[in-house]
Motif scaffolding. Structure first.
Motif, mmCIF file in Angstrom:
data_model
loop_
_atom_site.group_PDB
_atom_site.id
_atom_site.type_symbol
_atom_site.label_atom_id
_atom_site.label_comp_id
_atom_site.label_asym_id
_atom_site.label_seq_id
_atom_site.Cartn_x
_atom_site.Cartn_y
_atom_site.Cartn_z
ATOM 1 N N UNK A 12 40.433 18.446 20.504
ATOM 2 C CA UNK A 12 41.227 18.125 21.510
ATOM 3 C C UNK A 12 40.582 17.137 22.602
ATOM 4 N N UNK A 13 39.265 17.323 22.681
ATOM 5 C CA UNK A 13 38.612 16.259 23.530
ATOM 6 C C UNK A 13 38.560 15.026 23.183
ATOM 7 N N UNK A 58 51.251 20.982 14.537
ATOM 8 C CA UNK A 58 49.764 20.167 14.819
ATOM 9 C C UNK A 58 49.433 20.540 16.358
ATOM 10 N N UNK A 59 50.628 20.701 17.312
ATOM 11 C CA UNK A 59 50.452 20.690 18.826
ATOM 12 C C UNK A 59 49.840 22.256 18.842
ATOM 13 N N UNK A 60 50.535 23.170 18.129
ATOM 14 C CA UNK A 60 49.952 24.852 18.323
ATOM 15 C C UNK A 60 48.443 24.873 17.941
ATOM 16 N N UNK A 61 48.284 24.111 16.759
ATOM 17 C CA UNK A 61 46.890 24.253 16.157
ATOM 18 C C UNK A 61 45.705 23.823 17.094
ATOM 19 N N UNK A 62 45.948 22.347 17.482
ATOM 20 C CA UNK A 62 45.175 21.897 18.565
ATOM 21 C C UNK A 62 44.979 22.776 19.962
ATOM 22 N N UNK A 63 46.253 22.821 20.542
ATOM 23 C CA UNK A 63 45.988 23.217 21.890
ATOM 24 C C UNK A 63 46.868 24.758 21.738
ATOM 25 N N UNK A 67 41.662 27.107 23.438
ATOM 26 C CA UNK A 67 41.435 25.806 23.717
ATOM 27 C C UNK A 67 41.853 25.437 25.038
ATOM 28 N N UNK A 68 43.368 25.743 25.305
ATOM 29 C CA UNK A 68 43.732 25.409 26.402
ATOM 30 C C UNK A 68 42.998 26.090 27.686
ATOM 31 N N UNK A 69 42.675 27.332 27.508
ATOM 32 C CA UNK A 69 42.138 27.962 28.536
ATOM 33 C C UNK A 69 40.597 27.362 28.795
ATOM 34 N N UNK A 285 40.449 15.165 31.376
ATOM 35 C CA UNK A 285 40.762 16.730 30.951
ATOM 36 C C UNK A 285 42.013 17.355 31.986
ATOM 37 N N UNK A 286 41.567 16.831 33.425
ATOM 38 C CA UNK A 286 42.838 17.487 34.169
ATOM 39 C C UNK A 286 44.117 16.720 33.765
#
Length: 401
Positions: A12-13, A58-63, A67-69, A285-286
């Motif tokens: 994600x980063x 892919x979206x639910x896998x990465x984010x 990870x979102x927290x 990140x924000x």
């Protein structure tokens, strides 16, 4: 192959930093979309409305929630520092020296788009899906109206640096106007955030904050600069916590923490370096965190229509307000237009402001998305509109003494 949360977090980063940089550098977007704007747009693209819809797995896998927290924690700290720096950079002494001009311009540049934005927000009340579940009508109308009136002081500084007018006469004047507007914006936000169930806490916070500010300023005046930075961060956390506990929101506390500091306590070069470092290292990140909150559930076309209406209210309000000020103060030809276009810069502060409204349930994700699109469009218009005007009005660029 199974991946742990750490590996997914780093993916994600990688997306957060690599994608916008490549778009900005390879696409050569700097004239109309500086890197900070590309980062915000990338956050929207990586959000649920675009990437999440096109590639849901892919979206639910990465984010994923873990990870979102983790990203949210970084985003909170990033925006706290950034808002504190915005508070430190307020130049109220200069505004007081030129109080008639500054007050007239700031009032009209804020008040006119506020009225226009409130009218647009009142129209949005007639349709489902825009007002938040915890909002009263007046809070929604005033909140959206103020979002249309916001000027993003930190981004304004960056754009004026790019246009090479920051340290010149017109640039310093614009900073004075924006500084007064910044105070009004946060004051209105505090009114919107008033919680009558916790009004005793909020009054208590104000009283304690005033006493603590007096003691804090006495301490800071006696410290060396290297110690001031550490004490400033401790002060930031303490005031943000107290404001959030009182029900005002931690970002209101972050702004207050910075606003009571004197810019001369810190070397200007270090302040500039700090702002640039925060923008480069953690604010992306924000932006991604903001993009993850976008939503198109009321329909993509409806969100774009709402964004266009809000953009029209914001732009016309700023330009009309500054032109009225120009007539009153007898500015030169073209001056009001340049000032109006620069003061309509939105980007970060409006996104921060809208995030607070969303956190408090005063607007929906759909309204937040429309406001975010409006902020992106208004900021992308700034340099292309101002640069030709500056070239035609070179006589305005007078060095400050």
């Amino acid at each position: 192959m199974h991946m742990g949360t750490t590996e997914i977090f780093l993916i994600a980063m990688l997306l957060i930093f690599a994608v916008p940089y490549l778009i900005w550098r390879v696409g050569g977007t700097d004239y109309y979309a500086p890197l900070v704007i590309v980062q915000i747009i990338t956050g929207v693209i990586l959000g649920p409305g675009i990437l999440g819809r096109a590639y849901p797995e892919y979206y639910t896998f990465v984010f994923n929630p873990q990870v979102v927290q983790s990203l949210n924690g970084i985003a909170w700290w990033a925006v706290m520092i950034f808002v504190m720096l915005a508070g430190i950079e307020l130049d109220l002494k200069k505004a007081w020296e030129h109080r008639r001009e500054s007050t007239i311009t700031a009032s009209l540049a804020l008040g006119t788009p506020l009225v226009f934005g409130c009218i647009a927000a009142f129209g949005m009340l007639g349709f489902a899906g825009w007002i938040g579940p915890k909002a009263q009508s007046w809070q929604f109308v005033l909140g959206v109206g103020m979002a249309c009136a916001v000027t993003a002081l930190p981004i304004l500084i960056l754009l004026m640096e790019k246009l090479e007018i920051l340290r010149e006469n017109i640039g310093q004047r614009i900073l004075r106007y924006a500084s007064l507007d910044d105070i009004a914006i946060w004051a209105v936000l505090a009114v919107i955030m008033l919680d009558w169930d916790r009004v005793t806490r909020q009054l208590g916070f104000i009283v304690v904050f005033m006493v603590a500010t007096w003691l804090f300023r006495l301490l800071m005046a006696r410290l060396e600069e290297r110690d001031r930075w550490f004490v400033a961060l401790i002060w930031l956390v303490a005031v943000s916590f107290a404001a959030d506990w009182a029900g005002l929101h931690y970002m209101v506390g972050a702004f207050l923490a910075g606003a009571v500091m004197d810019a001369h306590w810190f070397a200007q070069q270090r302040l500039d370096f700090m702002r640039q470092t925060v923008l480069i290292t953690i604010m992306p990140v924000y932006f991604l965190s903001a993009g993850l909150r976008t939503n198109w559930a009321v329909g993509g076309s409806a969100v774009f229509v709402a964004a266009a209406v809000l953009l029209a209210a914001s732009l016309s309000g700023k330009l009309i307000g500054t032109h009225i000020a120009g007539k009153i103060l007898k500015w030169g030809q073209g001056e009001a237009s340049i000032i109006g276009w620069l003061l309509q810069t939105k980007a970060l502060i409006m996104i921060i402001f809208s995030n607070i409204l969303l956190d408090k349930g005063l607007i929906t994700n759909e309204t937040f998305t429309a406001l975010l699109l409006m902020a992106i469009a208004s900021t992308m218009l700034t340099v292309p509109m101002v640069y030709p005007k500056l070239r035609r009005a070179a006589q305005l660029i007078v060095k400050t003494s």
